[in-house]
Design an enzyme around this catalytic site. Sequence first.
Site, PDB file in Angstrom:
ATOM      1  N   GLU A 120       0.841  -1.203   0.000  1.00 50.10           N
ATOM      2  CA  GLU A 120       0.000   0.000   0.000  1.00 50.10           C
ATOM      3  C   GLU A 120       0.875   1.252   0.000  1.00 50.10           C
ATOM      4  O   GLU A 120       0.622   2.207  -0.735  1.00 50.10           O
ATOM      5  CB  GLU A 120      -0.906  -0.021   1.230  1.00 50.10           C
ATOM      6  CG  GLU A 120      -2.018   1.007   1.209  1.00 50.10           C
ATOM      7  CD  GLU A 120      -2.998   0.817   2.351  1.00 50.10           C
ATOM      8  OE1 GLU A 120      -3.831   1.719   2.535  1.00 50.10           O
ATOM      9  OE2 GLU A 120      -2.931  -0.210   3.055  1.00 50.10           O
TER      10      GLU A 120
ATOM     11  N   GLY B 238      -8.015   2.732   8.856  1.00 46.34           N
ATOM     12  CA  GLY B 238      -7.495   1.672   9.706  1.00 46.34           C
ATOM     13  C   GLY B 238      -5.992   1.642   9.824  1.00 46.34           C
ATOM     14  O   GLY B 238      -5.455   1.093  10.785  1.00 46.34           O
TER      15      GLY B 238
END
Length: 479
Positions: A227, A258
């Site tokens: 990511e 998150g």
Amino acid sequence: MAPLRLLLTLSVGLLAAVLGADATYYRHHRFVPHYRYREHSANTENLLPEAAQPATPTYPVIPEVFHPAPESLHPAQEPDQSPEVAPAAMVHALAPLSRGKVFYGVMFDAGSTGTRIHIYKFIQKDPVELPVLDNELYHAVKPGLSAYKDTPEEGGNTVRQLLKLAQKTVPEEEWKQTPVVLKATAGLRLLPEDKANALLDEVREVFAESPFFIPKNSVSIMNGTNEGILAWVTVNFLTGHLYSNTKRTVGILDLGGGSTQITFLPKSQSLTPNNICLRFNMFNHTYQVYTHSYLGNGLYAARLATLGALRADGKIPVFTSSCLPKKFQEDVTFGGITYKVSGIPDGYAGYKLCYHEVMKVIKGIVHQPFEVKGSSVFYAFSYYFDRAVESGLIDGSRGGMVEVRDFKKRAKEVCNQMTKFRAISPFLCMDMTYITCLLKEGFGFKDNTVLQLAKKVNNVETSWALGATFDHFRNLNIH
């Protein structure tokens, strides 16, 4: 030749970017990826003395945008060698590409707070030249897939609705050749494995019903390392620095619901915590990128951690915080679980008390790479951008450059006037204080460090989605 087949047969690394109103393209050249990971200890930090601050703020210069076109191939550099820069020529702008072959790619970002669809349009002007990123259509729905952990069919319906948008955007004759991919992030990483798999299986069924091309492993959970690196690729691609022969790139700060990521190209590998670097070769350049993802330190997860809700045993009826307005009380849902939260009616509230609370979520958890104290340019996006807009720190239509101290100053103003800002968000004090604490006490940025806040670059979303699309199109083999 079919656009997808053409795309997969091109021995190139990444697509060319559209900068401003003109499209640019690059000469055909090879990309040979190579990744090397190193283990690290999560308990070790690299805390070095902070350099003295100048009397007046010094804004680092955003590197100029260059677009070299390497003319020849060089072997990948050995690990202990500095990458050479291939000979380059400035690329000229193309005339309107109305006669080029058009094709598309669809990427789903299944985040903790929402599911987003990115529909990219590319143009292949000539079989021997690289295709061009023409534009992007973006749309998001809330809540995220993780909210449907007990009703996966409903989660699948949200994806189905977004696929209808893709069918309206992509011409019907291109459906069978347009790849569709979904990558889930922290929201599903935080779920029990059986719950996450049920959601992913439902999405696979929805994809199987669609008229689009569904690649192998098109539905998956992406780890935090990828990511971060793919977001870095996206931003540096869009700003033109991925191909720059100046070796100057920009770092990225991504704050999701998150998790949060930091990725940058360090000047010296030895100055990162435990020498955590990811090495790869791209367009004759060898990059050693420092990247780290912190699961549970995204904005919404950090709220619950600050409140103590994530450590609760179910016996606490209401979670309170001095970061919230005294008379505030509300049910908050995250990851499919609802919590009762409130301010402290008979207690104190404000910035200092709130800062002390959020420190517990950061101290000893987030590493401090020494080089962030230098003059490297960082792009900050996602909730960094959103909260800066909501608090009035920047203009939402343009973004802008701010210093870390600006977040601190605005956090104090918001926390000391919670009633005034409650209409915008009762969590604004907590969020702005958390961002300030994360930047200063977590990553170790100085007060006068400048961040470029941006939602889009050249009208394309600043997220990992474009980099992930390159991953599938160009077979970067990020593991």
